[in-house]
Design a protein around this motif. Structure first.
Motif, PDB file in Angstrom:
ATOM      1  N   ARG A  13       2.150 -10.632  -8.017  1.00  0.00           N
ATOM      2  CA  ARG A  13       1.552  -9.426  -7.446  1.00  0.00           C
ATOM      3  C   ARG A  13       1.975  -9.268  -5.985  1.00  0.00           C
ATOM      4  N   TRP A  14       1.888 -10.340  -5.191  1.00  0.00           N
ATOM      5  CA  TRP A  14       2.257 -10.250  -3.777  1.00  0.00           C
ATOM      6  C   TRP A  14       3.744 -10.008  -3.604  1.00  0.00           C
ATOM      7  N   LYS A  15       4.547 -10.586  -4.477  1.00  0.00           N
ATOM      8  CA  LYS A  15       5.991 -10.397  -4.376  1.00  0.00           C
ATOM      9  C   LYS A  15       6.344  -8.929  -4.506  1.00  0.00           C
ATOM     10  N   HIS A  16       5.675  -8.208  -5.403  1.00  0.00           N
ATOM     11  CA  HIS A  16       6.018  -6.809  -5.664  1.00  0.00           C
ATOM     12  C   HIS A  16       5.129  -5.808  -4.924  1.00  0.00           C
ATOM     13  N   ASP A  17       3.931  -6.220  -4.503  1.00  0.00           N
ATOM     14  CA  ASP A  17       2.997  -5.314  -3.842  1.00  0.00           C
ATOM     15  C   ASP A  17       2.720  -5.694  -2.395  1.00  0.00           C
TER      16      ASP A  17
END
Length: 164
Positions: A13-17
């Motif tokens: 999630r953090w990688k993409h958001d």
């Protein structure tokens, strides 16, 4: 085992958001365009999910300018990269200021103004940031400016030529 799965899902999630880097050669020209200007969007809702901000660049041809307008409740910040910007504002555009490379310009909500490339020979290059994703432009046709306007107008549905 479920704990590791949750950590992996959080990392994805953090990688993409998380933080986004928009490369300068990847700006989007599919934004409102005006003759005499070339806008490119960097940060928008559609591109990165921005909720309350729009950012991009604008290149303005020598001697070009907008008609008189305001941006409703939006706040705008213009950072001058190169060239010479002249801003006129007020009920009759009676106030004027110029900005050069490294200078910031702040335009508060509802202020009638006109943006001008003050150099007849060099383009004006700026970074533009607005406080919302919606482009709000209210053209003002009944202004009696204190100084006769320059000859070149940015004319389009966003910045219309004042009535003569």
């Amino acid at each position: 085992m479920g704990h590791d799965h949750e950590r992996d899902a959080g990392a994805e999630r953090w990688k993409h958001d998380g933080v986004r880097v928009i490369k300068g050669d990847r700006l989007d020209p599919n934004t409102a365009q005006t003759p005499g200007m070339f806008r490119q969007a960097a940060i928008t809702h559609a591109r990165v999910g921005a909720q309350r901000i729009w950012a991009g660049t604008v290149a303005i041809e020598p001697d070009a300018k907008t008609g008189v307008h305001h941006h409703g409740a939006l706040e705008s910040v213009i950072y001058v990269i190169s060239g010479r910007a002249r801003m006129r504002w007020g009920e009759r555009l009676e106030y004027v200021a110029e900005a050069g490379p490294g200078d910031f310009i702040f335009v508060p909500p509802y202020v009638p103004h006109q943006e001008i490339n003050a150099d007849p020979e060099q383009p004006l290059n700026c970074v533009l940031v607005r406080s919302d994703n919606e482009a709000v432009v209210v053209n003002i046709a009944d202004v009696d400016p204190v100084e006769a306007p320059e000859e070149v107008y940015w004319v389009d549905p966003i910045h219309a030529r004042p009535e003569t």
